[in-house]
Design a protein around this motif. Structure first.
Motif, PDB file in Angstrom:
ATOM      1  N   LEU A  38      26.789 -25.042 -15.512  1.00  0.00           N
ATOM      2  CA  LEU A  38      26.747 -24.807 -14.064  1.00  0.00           C
ATOM      3  C   LEU A  38      25.362 -24.392 -13.594  1.00  0.00           C
ATOM      4  O   LEU A  38      25.157 -24.042 -12.440  1.00  0.00           O
ATOM      5  CB  LEU A  38      27.777 -23.751 -13.686  1.00  0.00           C
TER       6      LEU A  38
ATOM      7  N   SER B 140      23.963 -28.526  -5.170  1.00  0.00           N
ATOM      8  CA  SER B 140      25.174 -28.585  -4.355  1.00  0.00           C
ATOM      9  C   SER B 140      26.099 -29.697  -4.841  1.00  0.00           C
ATOM     10  O   SER B 140      27.323 -29.522  -4.873  1.00  0.00           O
ATOM     11  CB  SER B 140      24.819 -28.748  -2.882  1.00  0.00           C
ATOM     12  N   SER B 141      25.523 -30.835  -5.285  1.00  0.00           N
ATOM     13  CA  SER B 141      26.413 -31.888  -5.772  1.00  0.00           C
ATOM     14  C   SER B 141      26.999 -31.505  -7.130  1.00  0.00           C
ATOM     15  O   SER B 141      28.112 -31.897  -7.471  1.00  0.00           O
ATOM     16  CB  SER B 141      25.678 -33.227  -5.840  1.00  0.00           C
TER      17      SER B 141
ATOM     18  N   HIS C 156      27.924 -28.468  -7.847  1.00  0.00           N
ATOM     19  CA  HIS C 156      29.049 -27.593  -7.516  1.00  0.00           C
ATOM     20  C   HIS C 156      30.240 -28.374  -6.969  1.00  0.00           C
ATOM     21  O   HIS C 156      31.372 -27.963  -7.123  1.00  0.00           O
ATOM     22  CB  HIS C 156      28.612 -26.535  -6.494  1.00  0.00           C
ATOM     23  N   GLU C 157      29.936 -29.510  -6.309  1.00  0.00           N
ATOM     24  CA  GLU C 157      31.045 -30.311  -5.788  1.00  0.00           C
ATOM     25  C   GLU C 157      31.826 -30.974  -6.914  1.00  0.00           C
ATOM     26  O   GLU C 157      33.039 -31.135  -6.835  1.00  0.00           O
ATOM     27  CB  GLU C 157      30.499 -31.409  -4.857  1.00  0.00           C
TER      28      GLU C 157
ATOM     29  N   LEU D 231      34.107 -23.998 -11.112  1.00  0.00           N
ATOM     30  CA  LEU D 231      34.313 -22.937 -12.093  1.00  0.00           C
ATOM     31  C   LEU D 231      35.371 -21.969 -11.583  1.00  0.00           C
ATOM     32  O   LEU D 231      35.327 -21.524 -10.444  1.00  0.00           O
ATOM     33  CB  LEU D 231      32.997 -22.184 -12.321  1.00  0.00           C
TER      34      LEU D 231
ATOM     35  N   GLY E  84      36.070 -23.825  -0.333  1.00  0.00           N
ATOM     36  CA  GLY E  84      35.282 -24.965  -0.792  1.00  0.00           C
ATOM     37  C   GLY E  84      35.315 -26.145   0.181  1.00  0.00           C
ATOM     38  O   GLY E  84      34.510 -27.056   0.074  1.00  0.00           O
TER      39      GLY E  84
ATOM     40  N   MET F 127      39.072 -28.320  -3.476  1.00  0.00           N
ATOM     41  CA  MET F 127      37.729 -28.907  -3.628  1.00  0.00           C
ATOM     42  C   MET F 127      37.821 -30.258  -4.318  1.00  0.00           C
ATOM     43  O   MET F 127      36.931 -31.089  -4.172  1.00  0.00           O
ATOM     44  CB  MET F 127      36.864 -27.997  -4.495  1.00  0.00           C
TER      45      MET F 127
ATOM     46  N   LYS G  39      28.056 -19.491  -3.975  1.00  0.00           N
ATOM     47  CA  LYS G  39      27.196 -20.542  -4.490  1.00  0.00           C
ATOM     48  C   LYS G  39      28.017 -21.638  -5.154  1.00  0.00           C
ATOM     49  O   LYS G  39      27.759 -22.816  -4.971  1.00  0.00           O
ATOM     50  CB  LYS G  39      26.192 -19.956  -5.489  1.00  0.00           C
ATOM     51  N   LEU G  40      29.016 -21.226  -5.908  1.00  0.00           N
ATOM     52  CA  LEU G  40      29.821 -22.212  -6.617  1.00  0.00           C
ATOM     53  C   LEU G  40      30.547 -23.129  -5.648  1.00  0.00           C
ATOM     54  O   LEU G  40      30.835 -24.274  -5.955  1.00  0.00           O
ATOM     55  CB  LEU G  40      30.826 -21.517  -7.530  1.00  0.00           C
ATOM     56  N   PHE G  41      30.875 -22.603  -4.487  1.00  0.00           N
ATOM     57  CA  PHE G  41      31.601 -23.413  -3.515  1.00  0.00           C
ATOM     58  C   PHE G  41      30.690 -23.961  -2.419  1.00  0.00           C
ATOM     59  O   PHE G  41      31.156 -24.367  -1.363  1.00  0.00           O
ATOM     60  CB  PHE G  41      32.769 -22.617  -2.926  1.00  0.00           C
ATOM     61  N   ASN G  42      29.384 -23.912  -2.686  1.00  0.00           N
ATOM     62  CA  ASN G  42      28.407 -24.431  -1.731  1.00  0.00           C
ATOM     63  C   ASN G  42      28.552 -23.832  -0.340  1.00  0.00           C
ATOM     64  O   ASN G  42      28.357 -24.508   0.659  1.00  0.00           O
ATOM     65  CB  ASN G  42      28.522 -25.957  -1.617  1.00  0.00           C
ATOM     66  N   ARG G  43      28.929 -22.590  -0.283  1.00  0.00           N
ATOM     67  CA  ARG G  43      29.085 -21.975   1.029  1.00  0.00           C
ATOM     68  C   ARG G  43      27.984 -20.978   1.331  1.00  0.00           C
ATOM     69  O   ARG G  43      28.016 -20.298   2.340  1.00  0.00           O
ATOM     70  CB  ARG G  43      30.452 -21.290   1.129  1.00  0.00           C
TER      71      ARG G  43
END
Lengths: 559, 587
Positions: A391, A414-415, A417-418, A422, A441, A497, B211-215
């Protein structure tokens, strides 16, 4: 987080000035107004004295003119001070807003790697209290700094026209007051300022902990003792504040003493000149008044210094965060990650620091789409590190991770994380509604989609029992839900998500057996088509994995 | 200008003395200033007189020097008095705030905001003490100093003295136009600060998730809005403050100009001499030094006053508990009983609808039921975190309200769902329950909860650091410390409120073994959603929607309570799942 502790005061000031340049207009405007106001202070006294002298006939010139000039000076003082105060505060407070947002950005940039060992109470104290302290620099320091040069120069010129001897006695006093004392005061006070800010932050941390642990404190009647602990910290603050007050009084009263000394010296010089018979009494009178006014700004400078020590300490704490380098930097030409077909760990090595033991040694692993991978091993052995590298919380010391054959570092974060989600040991809930927490998400998700995700995560029925259903507020302290319920919200979040890869880091470590079983069942039911990587020290959690690996001594071995 | 804050004024007991000291020392400095001005103006006038003599000049210099020295000493004394005042204010305010916070429950804290409560006690107090050490002395001084100056100038010129006094005294009332400042401080400034602070803290704590959820970018944007909103609010207060400043300064300097003009007119007509005219110029400027100081003090007291509004919100939270004395003992069978207990929040379905329960001494009683049935509300009542709306609780027949909270919590203790730890050592965290326990007792408690073997791995033993808020400990270890605390407190009744719902499997086993052992020595009240763990309880209450759906032993309930039987069945299926596939194996 390391920062150079020995940064010089000069470097600090330069840096603060650079920050201030963001509101250049306001700073220049207010400095200009400050100069007008302060010069008008000189002319008010000078013209006032001339007004009296002209009426008495000791100097030539129309009393009406001097009177009008006195009036004009008064108007300029009032307007100048007002504009200075208002404009400088517009600039200062805007800057504070920017600094707070900037600090949040810094934390965003640094998270999560660099923040693991930071205390949130301490960070909050920097963001709110320390940054507020900087207002002093931007709002009350820059103006006086300019006038402190300008006013003595004007006064010295006037003194020169009277008699050069006045310059000889005034110059040393100005140097002492405007240069020697301020520098000395800053040097002496710096440690005190640092200590004071630090102690207030420590106090804040203690209170934060007490508030979050309030229930336990109450259960054990521990309040009185907790208070005693806080009280001793408070006494420490008081002791430091005593030093700070002493410092402030010395810094403000020493110049006052020198100012009076200067005025006495003028009398002295005037006396000697008078006794010699060659002197200009009207000039002495005006000079005497102007000198007294010229000190108004130097005096405010010393007041500034006494506050500045705190400002520098606060700035130091803020700069330390700004200067921290993030562990992971996104390349400018990063591309969007496509759908994940396979993941490959190639000769991966990692340690948390040069002098720390190597946690991962040449880890190799290839994962194809839809595989369910389990990684087990004792706690603290580095299992979680593997997925944190995936990650990009950290970068590997050597070796690389490839997604569909392309290095992980080529993709935007960001991509990443998409595509790769986790689920952590404990799910963090925000103080908003439960629906918003699930839709974290995908903020645009419809209520139906949210409900659907909640149903899949078997949390729907529970949510229905809450007083406001999906609109129930989670509260600031997030302790309304049990560990199992939080984990399910976490699952619902990730399901919504819809990532290709789901990474689970000890997902059941805060679940009892009953919750674990139902959690695994949910996972089985809902994520059949996803690539799953589960890290756990518990065999039972890995029961549905297709391949199970053990991490031992930094090596990954398939079972 | 006029910032009168009830909350702060109410708390000024014990500070008055120091505020008075500050005023007195300031007056000393004022005396110095005036006498210095007199010496200088006399001298300056003498420059024009032919009778100038050595002695007179040196005399003037000596006088001036003495005055300067007096002022230096005066300043240092002011500093000491200010320090005494701030130190005392700091201690006093913090004590009151903490006392109140310690009485609150979690729901109350959320009302004012945890971040807010923390800010208030820490930096809020640092700002508030300025009100006592700087603002109030300036305010008092502002009424005294002009009067003294009046009498000094009165001798020189009556009209000027009157003019200056009238203008000084009308500055404060004139500023009354701006009294909304205090209002805005509360409604706008403080609210927006509170909003921004809570949002910031939450962002910090949840940063990894964001951060993990791009927010994180969205979050920054919202925060930016909140930071700018705070900026706008603060500027709306500042605008008013500076308008008030403008009015004050305009009045002040106009008065100075008028005085000088009048002095000139009188000088021209010969009513006063040049020395007096010059003294008027100097003194008219000093006349307003008290007002100037007050404007500065107002500026620095603003944030403190805003913080005080928050304190008053805190103090307004109702924390008074009802207590009774020597009520008749109804039924003295040892144990805790709930008699027709009802509870609910306004506008919501009642949480408890008239519950009768008894927890007998020496027995193990369990409370089970689906989430939201009211189990935790009962637990909260057993410790008096909550009081019933109607009905009552009794301890050995004595109403709960007859016992002080201290008495009660010596008898009944709880291991909550998530035990809170504090930064410090394992020892510190255990001593919370019993400050007098020696090391042997502590180790014994750790043995009892199976933590001793783990702790022995560390060289520091009991002095091992647990990290920030116990961050270095796992959920299981945390709960075990909680039980060890309960043991150390030696309360005969222990409530386990879902004490194992957030721990790993191995710790769960350990903890239930430990609870089993405790059942021989303590009265236990166990709230658990995992029914297999409470199968052997002496009595099980099944709660559904705020009412008792069944009570009895496990075997009886299987027969008589369909809800219980269903729950047991469902859980059995779950627990059996996967057992064939993977044997239980840890590590």
């Amino acid at each position: 987080m390391k920062a150079n502790k020995k940064t010089s005061l000069m470097a600090f000031s330069v840096r603060l000035f650079r920050l201030a340049s963001a509101v250049k207009k306001q700073i220049i405007g207010s400095t200009f107004a400050s100069i007008i106001g302060n010069v008008a202070q000189l002319t008010l006294m000078g013209c006032g004295a001339a007004f009296i002298l002209s009426v008495a006939g000791f100097i030539t010139g129309s009393p009406v003119l001097y009177g009008a000039l006195t009036f004009l000076s008064a108007v300029l003082i009032v307007v100048g001070r007002y504009v200075e105060g208002y404009v400088s505060h517009v600039g200062a407070y805007r800057l504070l807003a920017d600094l707070r947002v900037g600090m949040f950005r810094d934390i965003r940039r640094l998270a999560p790697a660099c923040l693991v060992d930071r205390n949130s109470g301490d960070l909050l104290s920097i963001a709110i209290a320390d940054i507020e302290t900087l207002e002093f620099f931007f709002g009350h320091t820059i103006g006086p700094l300019f006038t402190v040069i300008l006013l003595p120069v004007c006064t010295l010129i006037l003194a020169w026209t009277c008699d050069s001897k006045y310059v000889l006695v005034l110059l040393p006093v100005y140097i002492i007051i405007s240069v020697v004392l301020p520098v000395l005061a800053l040097k002496l006070g710096r440690k005190i300022g640092q200590r004071y800010r630090k102690e207030v932050a420590e106090y804040q941390t203690l209170v934060l902990e007490s508030v979050y642990g309030l229930r336990d404190i109450q259960i054990f009647g521990h309040g009185a003792r907790r208070k005693a602990l806080l009280d001793s910290k408070n006494s420490q603050i008081n002791k430091t504040f005593h030093l700070r007050t002493l410092h402030k009084q010395l810094v403000t009263s020493a110049p006052t003493f020198f100012i009076y000394l200067a005025r006495i010296l003028i009398i002295g010089v005037a006396t000697t000149l008078a006794l010699k018979g060659n002197y200009n009494p009207a000039g002495v009178v005006i000079l005497s008044f102007v000198v007294s006014a010229s000190f108004s700004s130097t005096q405010s400078l010393t007041a500034v210094i006494s506050n500045l020590i705190e400002t520098y300490a606060a700035a130091e704490r803020l700069f330390a965060i700004q200067d921290t380098q993030p562990e992971v930097i996104e390349k400018p030409d990063s591309i969007k990650m496509p759908s994940v077909e396979d993941i490959e760990f190639k000769d991966l090595c990692f340690s948390y620091g040069e002098d720390l033991p190597e946690l991962l040694k040449d880890v190799n692993l290839h994962i194809s789409r839809g595989e369910k991978i389990g990684i087990m091993g004792e706690s603290g052995i580095g299992k979680s590190t593997i997925i944190r590298l995936l990650l990009r919380f950290w970068e590997p010391t050597s070796g690389k991770i490839l997604i569909n054959g392309t290095p992980l570092t080529d993709f935007t974060l960001s991509s990443l994380h998409e595509n790769v989600a986790l689920l952590e040991q404990d799910t963090f809930l925000f103080n908003c509604t439960i629906a918003e927490n699930i839709a974290l998400g995908r903020p645009g998700a419809t209520r139906d989609e949210i409900i659907n995700a909640a149903k899949m995560a078997s949390i729907h029925d529970f949510i229905e029992t809450l007083p406001d259903g999906y609109d129930t507020q989670m509260g600031e302290m997030g302790d309304r839900l049990s560990g199992g319920e939080r984990q399910r919200i976490g699952i619902a979040r990730t399901l919504l998500m819809d990532p290709d890869v789901l990474v689970l880091d000890e997902p059941t470590s805060s679940l009892d057996i009953l919750n674990e079983k139902s959690f695994l069942k949910t996972l089985d039911d809902t994520c059949r088509d996803k690539t799953i990587i589960v890290v756990s020290h518990r065999m039972s959690t890995l029961s549905s994995c297709s391949r199970i690996f053990t991490l031992k001594d930094g090596h990954l071995v398939e079972k | 200008m006029l910032l009168l804050n009830k909350t702060l004024l109410k708390m000024m007991k014990g500070l008055k003395r120091w505020i008075l000291c500050i005023v007195v020392f300031r007056l000393v400095v004022l005396l110095g200033t005036v006498s210095f001005a007199q010496s200088v103006s006399t001298f300056l006038a003498d420059l024009f007189s032919p009778s100038l003599s050595d002695a007179a000049l040196y005399g003037a210099i000596a006088d001036a020097a003495v005055a300067a020295l007096v002022m230096l000493i005066g300043h240092i004394l002011i500093g000491e008095a200010e320090y005494m005042c701030t130190a005392k204010a700091r201690t006093l305010l913090r004590e009151k705030i903490l006392d109140k916070i310690l009485l609150l429950d979690v729901a109350n804290i959320e009302k004012i905001g945890a971040a807010n409560a923390v800010n208030m006690a820490a930096s809020g107090v640092e700002n508030m003490q300025m009100y006592y050490s700087s603002y109030l002395p300036s305010l008092v001084y502002c009424f005294i100093a002009p009067v003294y100056m009046f009498f000094k100038i009165y001798k020189l010129s009556m009209p000027i003295a009157v003019l200056l006094l009238v203008i000084t005294m009308s500055i404060l009332p004139a500023n009354n136009v701006f009294r909304q400042i205090t209002e805005r401080l509360k409604s706008e400034y403080w609210e927006s600060l509170r909003d921004m602070t809570s949002y910031f803290l939450e962002g910090l704590r949840g940063m990894t998730t964001l951060k993990l959820f791009n927010r994180d970018a969205d979050r920054t944007k919202v925060l930016e809005g909140k930071a700018y909103n705070f900026y706008n609010r603060i500027m709306s207060v500042m605008k008013l403050n500076f308008k008030s400043f403008l009015l004050t300064y305009a009045m002040m300097y106009f008065a100075i100009f008028l005085s000088v003009t009048i002095a000139c007119v009188k000088l021209a007509s010969g009513e006063i001499d040049i020395s007096s005219a010059m003294l008027i110029l100097m003194l008219s400027f000093s006349f307003f030094s008290s007002v100037r100081e007050l404007t500065n003090a107002t500026h620095s007291a603003l944030t403190g006053v805003a913080a005080a509004q928050n304190v008053s919100d805190l103090f307004d939270i109702e924390t008074d508990r009802k207590f009774t004395h020597n009520s008749p003992v109804s039924d003295s069978t040892p144990g805790i009983r709930l008699e027709d207990v009802k509870f609910g929040y306004k506008g919501r379905d009642p949480i408890l609808k008239g519950i009768n329960m008894s927890f007998e001494e020496g027995k193990v009683t369990a409370i089970v039921g689906p989430s939201g049935c009211g189990k935790s509300t009962i637990a909260a009542m057993l410790l008096r975190f909550l009081d019933p709306e109607s009905g009552r609780l009794t301890f050995d027949g004595r109403p709960y309200t007859d016992l002080t909270l201290e008495e009660l919590r010596k008898k009944v203790i709880m291991v909550p769902q998530r035990v809170s730890l504090f930064s410090g050592t394992v020892r510190d965290n255990l001593l919370i329950a019993n400050p007098n326990a020696d090391d042997k007792t502590l180790w014994k408690a750790l043995e009892d909860v199976d933590l001793a073997p783990w702790l022995k791995n560390f060289a520091n033993g009991l002095d091992t650091d647990v990290g920030d808020s116990g961050g270095k400990l796992s959920g299981g270890q945390r709960q075990k410390i909680g039980i060890a605390r309960a043991l150390l407190s030696s309360a005969p009744y222990i409530i386990f409120d879902e004490a194992t719902s957030s721990v790993d499997l191995e710790s769960e086993e350990d903890i239930w073994n430990c609870i089993d052992r405790l059942s021989y020595t303590h009265t236990l009240i166990i709230i658990s959603h995992r029914l297999s763990t409470i199968r052997r309880a002496d009595k099980i209450y099944v709660i559904q929607k705020g009412a008792i759906a069944g009570a009895g032993k496990h075997d009886e309930l299987i027969e008589t309570c369909p809800l219980y039987a269903n729950m047991v069945e469902e859980q059995n299926i779950l627990e059996a799942m996967g057992k064939e596939a993977v044997g239980y194996e840890s590590k």
